[in-house]
Design a protein around this motif. Structure first.
Motif, PDB file in Angstrom:
ATOM      1  N   TYR A 199       1.064   6.062  -3.935  1.00  0.00           N
ATOM      2  CA  TYR A 199       0.240   5.402  -2.872  1.00  0.00           C
ATOM      3  C   TYR A 199       1.199   4.337  -2.101  1.00  0.00           C
ATOM      4  O   TYR A 199       2.083   3.767  -2.713  1.00  0.00           O
ATOM      5  N   ASP A 200       0.546   4.104  -0.939  1.00  0.00           N
ATOM      6  CA  ASP A 200       1.396   3.047  -0.285  1.00  0.00           C
ATOM      7  C   ASP A 200       0.537   1.541  -0.488  1.00  0.00           C
ATOM      8  O   ASP A 200      -0.590   1.540  -0.823  1.00  0.00           O
ATOM      9  N   LEU A 201       1.282   0.590  -0.551  1.00  0.00           N
ATOM     10  CA  LEU A 201       0.857  -0.712  -0.677  1.00  0.00           C
ATOM     11  C   LEU A 201       1.122  -1.688   0.694  1.00  0.00           C
ATOM     12  O   LEU A 201       1.447  -1.089   1.741  1.00  0.00           O
ATOM     13  N   PRO A 202       0.107  -2.734   0.701  1.00  0.00           N
ATOM     14  CA  PRO A 202       0.231  -3.391   2.133  1.00  0.00           C
ATOM     15  C   PRO A 202       1.813  -3.820   2.302  1.00  0.00           C
ATOM     16  O   PRO A 202       2.635  -3.944   1.511  1.00  0.00           O
ATOM     17  N   GLU A 203       2.046  -3.853   3.832  1.00  0.00           N
ATOM     18  CA  GLU A 203       3.380  -4.348   4.217  1.00  0.00           C
ATOM     19  C   GLU A 203       4.021  -5.520   3.633  1.00  0.00           C
ATOM     20  O   GLU A 203       4.959  -5.641   3.240  1.00  0.00           O
ATOM     21  N   ASP A 204       2.901  -6.702   3.034  1.00  0.00           N
ATOM     22  CA  ASP A 204       3.482  -7.933   2.723  1.00  0.00           C
ATOM     23  C   ASP A 204       3.612  -7.873   1.354  1.00  0.00           C
ATOM     24  O   ASP A 204       3.983  -8.839   0.656  1.00  0.00           O
ATOM     25  N   ASP A 205       3.411  -6.741   0.600  1.00  0.00           N
ATOM     26  CA  ASP A 205       3.759  -6.650  -0.956  1.00  0.00           C
ATOM     27  C   ASP A 205       5.242  -6.622  -1.001  1.00  0.00           C
ATOM     28  O   ASP A 205       5.922  -5.823  -0.461  1.00  0.00           O
ATOM     29  N   PRO A 247      -8.068  -0.031  -5.153  1.00  0.00           N
ATOM     30  CA  PRO A 247      -8.327  -0.982  -4.186  1.00  0.00           C
ATOM     31  C   PRO A 247      -6.882  -1.543  -3.681  1.00  0.00           C
ATOM     32  O   PRO A 247      -6.138  -2.088  -4.625  1.00  0.00           O
ATOM     33  N   GLY A 248      -6.777  -1.512  -2.504  1.00  0.00           N
ATOM     34  CA  GLY A 248      -5.569  -2.289  -1.983  1.00  0.00           C
ATOM     35  C   GLY A 248      -4.413  -1.398  -1.626  1.00  0.00           C
ATOM     36  O   GLY A 248      -3.260  -1.740  -1.265  1.00  0.00           O
ATOM     37  N   THR A 249      -4.498  -0.122  -2.095  1.00  0.00           N
ATOM     38  CA  THR A 249      -3.673   1.043  -1.632  1.00  0.00           C
ATOM     39  C   THR A 249      -4.278   1.988  -1.001  1.00  0.00           C
ATOM     40  O   THR A 249      -5.261   1.865  -0.562  1.00  0.00           O
ATOM     41  N   ASP A 250      -3.259   2.743  -0.364  1.00  0.00           N
ATOM     42  CA  ASP A 250      -3.525   3.997   0.313  1.00  0.00           C
ATOM     43  C   ASP A 250      -2.771   5.169  -0.109  1.00  0.00           C
ATOM     44  O   ASP A 250      -1.764   5.199  -0.438  1.00  0.00           O
ATOM     45  N   PHE A 251      -3.866   6.044  -0.163  1.00  0.00           N
ATOM     46  CA  PHE A 251      -3.023   7.522  -0.641  1.00  0.00           C
ATOM     47  C   PHE A 251      -1.968   7.902   0.162  1.00  0.00           C
ATOM     48  O   PHE A 251      -2.138   7.917   1.381  1.00  0.00           O
ATOM     49  N   ASN A 252      -0.865   8.424  -0.373  1.00  0.00           N
ATOM     50  CA  ASN A 252       0.227   8.922   0.293  1.00  0.00           C
ATOM     51  C   ASN A 252       0.063  10.303   0.275  1.00  0.00           C
ATOM     52  O   ASN A 252       0.142  11.025   1.206  1.00  0.00           O
ATOM     53  N   LEU A 253       0.728  10.822  -1.119  1.00  0.00           N
ATOM     54  CA  LEU A 253       0.764  12.313  -1.229  1.00  0.00           C
ATOM     55  C   LEU A 253       0.750  12.628  -2.692  1.00  0.00           C
ATOM     56  O   LEU A 253       0.933  11.642  -3.649  1.00  0.00           O
TER      57      LEU A 253
END
Length: 757
Positions: A517-523, A494-500
């Motif tokens: 995984y990508d994190l929110p920009e404000d992280d 949760p709170g992450t987006d799959f990247n590759l």
């Protein structure tokens, strides 16, 4: 010495008013020819690839960018002198610079002294200032786009790569630009301005100072990740330059220096005698590079266009005589009307697959390579023995030949996979295609992968691939029907987006993944990783282990143990986990904090020992049960080399290939090391990065990204070679059959033979 190569059959005689007399090179956008203008001026003419010419968006943007590039003037640029964006095949002509590419100079003669680095940096900064002054951004500044001349460096191809954006290049998933030189803002999809070129300038200086990239090597996605998320490794840079390069490589483009600032700061370089340096003579260069330039400029240019004579149409094989450097090329089927997109745009990173399938701990694609069974391979006497020996060119007792069986027009990316009488390829159309290995006929096509295919391999009668959404698919090899699929959702926190995926391995009904995984920009952090295991039948997450600092792309399963590399706060570690539960078993300290975990590049397990190689020349042997180090062995080479998969252990010998982690155009080696001690037995040098294939009639087979297939006698070390392709053949070998990209947009099948001379 010459910077051009002879013309080949099919090359044009003229482009516009320019008479074509030689080849200068090729890239993702087109082929570059040496030409003469109507008045006799030497000119470099770039002709774009046909598939790009068919794209209206590319044509329109190409015309705009060429018009802008023609406004660029400056002493350190190769100006555009002519162009025709509306031709059947758009082209542009620039002033010809008889110079040596920076990448070639560094690979041949090694790293540069600070004096030369400062001169290089000041010249490139002045070139970028001239380019930016007319609102042009290069966007693909790299070693091959910098030519070295006695009176200073020259930047070429400025403002042209941007024309490929929003065209077939990007819609097929290719990256416009070169890993390690692309700025982080470009990699995350943000606007790229002049500061992006400053980032590339910093990366170029780091490369010339150290011989490797500031962000390591390996697969493109790993390098790109480190560019976005990790600090550059500036070890080896002269103290006075390290701070300048660090500012150029700042993640935030606003924190990078401007080009005028760099001209002022770097332009105060001095000659060897302490006087203020100028670009009036070649003394700004390292002495061996200057000597190469002298020889190059003394060589005459070709007077007439002389295309290579076509091979005898009755010649059935590709044959090499006794001398391994003499190559005779046969006709490998009629070329198609146009070359395939995949053949034209394939990048080296696509060759070295980013995902490998393992079943019962053994890569399926290594089944043939495991035929390297002779203990004496690479250690014979008549071919020379010991590390660094390359064998006797006159000792070859056999001729190597490839007799064509069939060919077919087939766009494909990466290396084919051969299993159970079928050849499976990842098509340029984003689908999987299975062809009959004997006839080349299409057996089935699987087009249910969303966002393109990434072929992993074949295991237990299933073809495994994944798409850009992170869904892993298993397709029945016989029917082409989907057997199961597993999505990325269960292992995405949760709170992450799959990247590759960095690596996908399937074994025992479980899918193991190294993912980013990508994190929110404000992280405050840039991203995160995890090693996870999922049930292939249900997609259920069995276990996951988050990784904070960095994760290797190397991964392997053997006897219920999962092996991989992780970067931790104090360095790089090789880990062993229980494959069923994910519980840690042991970890082995593989390197200092300066060494990236992503540099662990190849793993194999044999007889209770884990062998793994990294991208810093080192091969490690570790006790598989306890995780204690047994030995390390370092390649006897002058530049950094990355150990490549497969590593093959047989008869008490570890066999492996290695290539440059920073450039796929540099030389490579095939090495044999004693499995019990790490003692180097033999190193066979190759013109490009090698791919081991197996053993045939007592000779080890490997291909290289230069397009050649080699056979090295396992007893004597004598070698023979034959050409498969004009570029990387992406060859796959099954017994005495080889399947490869011929460089003509076709997939070829041939029978390999070795005959006595």
């Amino acid at each position: 010495m010459q910077a051009f190569t002879p013309l080949e059959a099919g090359d044009p005689e003229r482009v516009g008013p320019y008479r074509i007399v030689g080849r200068l090179g090729a890239g993702g956008m087109g082929r570059v020819y040496l030409a003469r203008s109507p008045g006799g001026r030497a000119t470099a003419v770039k002709v774009v690839h046909e598939e790009l010419a068919e794209d209206p968006a590319f044509r329109a943007r190409f015309g705009r960018e060429v018009a802008a590039a023609r406004r660029v003037t400056g002493p350190f640029t190769a100006p555009v002198v002519d162009a025709d964006p509306d031709a059947d095949l758009p082209w542009l002509a620039t002033a010809h610079v008889p110079g040596v590419p920076l990448g070639t100079a560094v690979a041949t003669h090694g790293v540069w002294p600070e004096r030369s680095l400062r001169a290089l940096g000041s010249g490139l900064a002045e070139a970028l200032e001239a380019i930016h002054r007319v609102d042009v951004v290069h966007r693909d500044l790299k070693p091959s786009n910098v030519l070295l001349a006695p009176d200073g460096p020259r930047v070429i191809d400025f403002g042209i790569s941007v024309a490929a954006d929003d065209t077939k290049l990007t819609t097929t998933g290719a990256v416009v630009g070169s890993p390690g030189y692309l700025p982080p803002e470009q990699l995350v999809g943000r606007a790229v301005g002049p500061a992006g070129d400053v980032f590339a300038l910093g990366a170029l200086l780091a490369y010339a100072a150290t011989g490797t990239g500031a962000f390591g090597g390996g697969p493109a996605h790993g390098v790109n990740y480190r560019v976005v998320h990790e600090d550059p490794d500036l070890t080896g840079l002269p103290g006075g330059l390290a701070e300048v390069v660090a500012r150029c490589l700042a993640k935030d483009p606003l924190r990078r220096p401007g080009t005028l600032e760099l001209v002022e700061e770097l332009g105060r370089w001095e000659e060897a005698d302490g006087t203020h340096g100028t670009f009036t003579r070649a003394t700004w260069l390292p002495a061996p590079v200057a000597a190469d330039l002298t020889a190059l400029r003394a060589a005459p240019l070709p007077e007439e266009a002389a295309a290579a004579a076509p091979a005898d149409p009755d010649l059935p094989t590709v044959t090499v005589g006794v001398a391994p450097t003499a190559v005779a090329t046969a006709r490998l089927g009629a070329p198609p009307q146009r070359a395939s997109l995949a053949a034209r745009l394939r990048r080296p990173a696509l060759r070295r697959r980013t995902a490998v399938l393992a079943a019962a701990g053994t890569l399926v694609t290594l089944a043939v390579a495991a035929a390297l069974l002779l203990p004496g391979a690479f250690s014979g006497s008549s071919g020379g023995s010991g590390a660094g020996s390359t064998g006797s060119p006159t000792a070859a007792a056999k001729q190597l030949a490839v007799q064509e069986l069939w060919s077919r027009e087939q766009e494909f990316n990466g290396r084919p996979v051969v299993a159970d009488g079928k050849v499976v390829v990842e098509g340029g159309d984003g689908a999987l295609h299975a062809l009959d290995a004997d006839s080349g006929d299409t057996e089935w096509t699987y087009d249910e992968l969303g966002g393109g295919a990434d072929l992993v391999g074949v295991s237990d009668g299933l073809v495994v691939a994944y798409d850009s959404s992170g869904t892993v698919h298993a397709v029945d090899l016989d029917s082409g029907d989907r057997a199961w699929s597993v999505g990325a959702g269960p292992h995405t926190a949760p709170g992450t987006d799959f990247n590759l995926y960095l690596r996908v391995v399937v074994a025992g009904g479980t899918v193991y993944v190294n993912a980013m995984y990508d994190l929110p920009e404000d992280d405050e952090r840039y991203g995160t990783y995890a090693v996870s295991a999922l049930d292939a039948a249900t997609g259920r997450l069995n276990w996951t282990r988050p990784v904070e600092y960095g994760l290797s792309h190397a991964l392997a399963v053997e006897d219920g143990v999962l092996y991989g590399g992780i970067r931790e706060a104090d360095g790089s570690y090789f880990h062993a986990w229980d494959a069923e539960t994910g519980d840690p078993l042991w970890r082995y300290h593989a390197g200092t904090s300066r060494q990236y975990a992503g540099d662990l590049t190849a793993i194999t397990v044999s007889d209770g020992t884990v062998y793994f190689g990294d991208s810093r020349n080192v091969l490690h042997a570790v006790d598989a049960r306890r995780g204690t180090g047994l030995w390390t062995s370092e390649l006897d080479v002058d530049t950094l080399k990355e150990w490549l998969e497969p590593l093959v252990v047989s008869g008490g010998v570890v066999y492996g290939g290695a290539g440059s982690p920073s450039s796929h155009y540099d030389s490579g080696v095939v090495s044999a090391v004693a499995a019990d001690s790490g003692k180097p037995l033999r190193t066979e040098r190759t013109e490009r990065a090698p791919q081991l294939h197996g053993l045939l009639d007592g000779s080890a087979l490997f291909s290289t990204e230069a397009g050649t297939l080699h056979a090295v006698d396992a007893r004597t070390g004598a070698s023979a070679q034959t050409r498969l392709s004009t570029g990387d053949p992406a060859a796959a070998v099954d017994g005495d059959r080889v399947y490869f990209d011929g460089g003509d947009g076709r997939l070829h099948a041939g029978r390999i033979s070795l005959t006595s001379t």
